[in-house]
Design a protein around this motif. Sequence first.
Motif, PDB file in Angstrom:
ATOM      1  N   ILE A  23       0.849  -1.195   0.000  1.00 33.61           N
ATOM      2  CA  ILE A  23       0.000   0.000   0.000  1.00 33.61           C
ATOM      3  C   ILE A  23       0.887   1.248   0.000  1.00 33.61           C
ATOM      4  N   ARG A  24       1.947   1.261   0.823  1.00 33.06           N
ATOM      5  CA  ARG A  24       2.886   2.390   0.831  1.00 33.06           C
ATOM      6  C   ARG A  24       3.486   2.605  -0.553  1.00 33.06           C
ATOM      7  N   GLU A  25       3.878   1.524  -1.188  1.00 33.42           N
ATOM      8  CA  GLU A  25       4.466   1.627  -2.528  1.00 33.42           C
ATOM      9  C   GLU A  25       3.459   2.188  -3.527  1.00 33.42           C
ATOM     10  N   GLY A  32       8.948   9.094   6.850  1.00 35.01           N
ATOM     11  CA  GLY A  32       8.989  10.537   7.073  1.00 35.01           C
ATOM     12  C   GLY A  32       7.900  11.300   6.333  1.00 35.01           C
ATOM     13  N   ASP A  33       7.283  10.676   5.327  1.00 32.35           N
ATOM     14  CA  ASP A  33       6.193  11.335   4.611  1.00 32.35           C
ATOM     15  C   ASP A  33       4.966  11.438   5.501  1.00 32.35           C
ATOM     16  N   ARG A  34       4.066  12.319   5.125  1.00 33.08           N
ATOM     17  CA  ARG A  34       2.810  12.477   5.855  1.00 33.08           C
ATOM     18  C   ARG A  34       1.684  11.898   5.008  1.00 33.08           C
ATOM     19  N   VAL A  35       0.637  11.411   5.676  1.00 31.12           N
ATOM     20  CA  VAL A  35      -0.559  10.936   4.991  1.00 31.12           C
ATOM     21  C   VAL A  35      -1.760  11.716   5.500  1.00 31.12           C
ATOM     22  N   THR A  36      -2.756  11.813   4.663  1.00 35.60           N
ATOM     23  CA  THR A  36      -4.004  12.483   5.018  1.00 35.60           C
ATOM     24  C   THR A  36      -5.105  11.434   5.057  1.00 35.60           C
ATOM     25  N   PHE A  37      -5.928  11.498   6.103  1.00 39.09           N
ATOM     26  CA  PHE A  37      -7.064  10.597   6.248  1.00 39.09           C
ATOM     27  C   PHE A  37      -8.324  11.376   5.901  1.00 39.09           C
ATOM     28  N   ILE A  38      -9.115  10.838   4.993  1.00 36.30           N
ATOM     29  CA  ILE A  38     -10.375  11.463   4.602  1.00 36.30           C
ATOM     30  C   ILE A  38     -11.487  10.479   4.948  1.00 36.30           C
ATOM     31  N   VAL A  39     -12.383  10.897   5.844  1.00 34.29           N
ATOM     32  CA  VAL A  39     -13.492  10.041   6.268  1.00 34.29           C
ATOM     33  C   VAL A  39     -14.768  10.543   5.604  1.00 34.29           C
ATOM     34  N   VAL A  46      -6.974   6.973   2.565  1.00 38.15           N
ATOM     35  CA  VAL A  46      -5.644   7.413   2.970  1.00 38.15           C
ATOM     36  C   VAL A  46      -4.919   7.851   1.710  1.00 38.15           C
ATOM     37  N   ILE A  47      -4.372   9.067   1.742  1.00 39.67           N
ATOM     38  CA  ILE A  47      -3.696   9.602   0.564  1.00 39.67           C
ATOM     39  C   ILE A  47      -2.399  10.278   0.998  1.00 39.67           C
ATOM     40  N   ASN A  48      -1.401  10.211   0.148  1.00 40.30           N
ATOM     41  CA  ASN A  48      -0.145  10.912   0.373  1.00 40.30           C
ATOM     42  C   ASN A  48      -0.482  12.394   0.527  1.00 40.30           C
ATOM     43  N   SER A  49      -0.071  13.023   1.640  1.00 38.65           N
ATOM     44  CA  SER A  49      -0.448  14.412   1.920  1.00 38.65           C
ATOM     45  C   SER A  49       0.027  15.383   0.854  1.00 38.65           C
ATOM     46  N   TYR A  52      -2.403  15.104  -1.966  1.00 35.59           N
ATOM     47  CA  TYR A  52      -3.674  15.693  -1.561  1.00 35.59           C
ATOM     48  C   TYR A  52      -3.614  17.214  -1.638  1.00 35.59           C
ATOM     49  N   ALA A  53      -2.501  17.803  -1.181  1.00 31.92           N
ATOM     50  CA  ALA A  53      -2.351  19.264  -1.231  1.00 31.92           C
ATOM     51  C   ALA A  53      -2.359  19.761  -2.671  1.00 31.92           C
ATOM     52  N   ILE A  54      -1.684  19.048  -3.558  1.00 31.70           N
ATOM     53  CA  ILE A  54      -1.665  19.437  -4.972  1.00 31.70           C
ATOM     54  C   ILE A  54      -3.064  19.339  -5.561  1.00 31.70           C
TER      55      ILE A  54
END
Length: 90
Positions: A23-25, A32-39, A46-49, A52-54
């Motif tokens: 899943i990480r891959e 060290g990366d951040r993830v964003t949780f969207i409920v 779960v998305i790479n932060s 998500y920002a982009i």
Amino acid sequence: MSELLVNDARVMSKGQVTIPKNIREALGISPGDRVTFIVENGSVKVINSAIYAIQKFQKQMQGQAEKAGFSAEEDVADWITNSRREENKE
């Protein structure tokens, strides 16, 4: 990402979960990366932060390029070239 990946993980006593390697891959997540949780509607995404920002920025900027007169990638490239030329004149 068009393929379906399904994996599970155990929630530890402090609420921590290890994101499975596959899943990480797939999400391009490194230590060290951040993830964003969207409920939404009882499901969690779960998305790479950074991604998500982009995506949020692109959504906010939707339609602005046309307003600025950019209708093609060449327009943007020309603007960048002209801007650099102006900066170098100074």
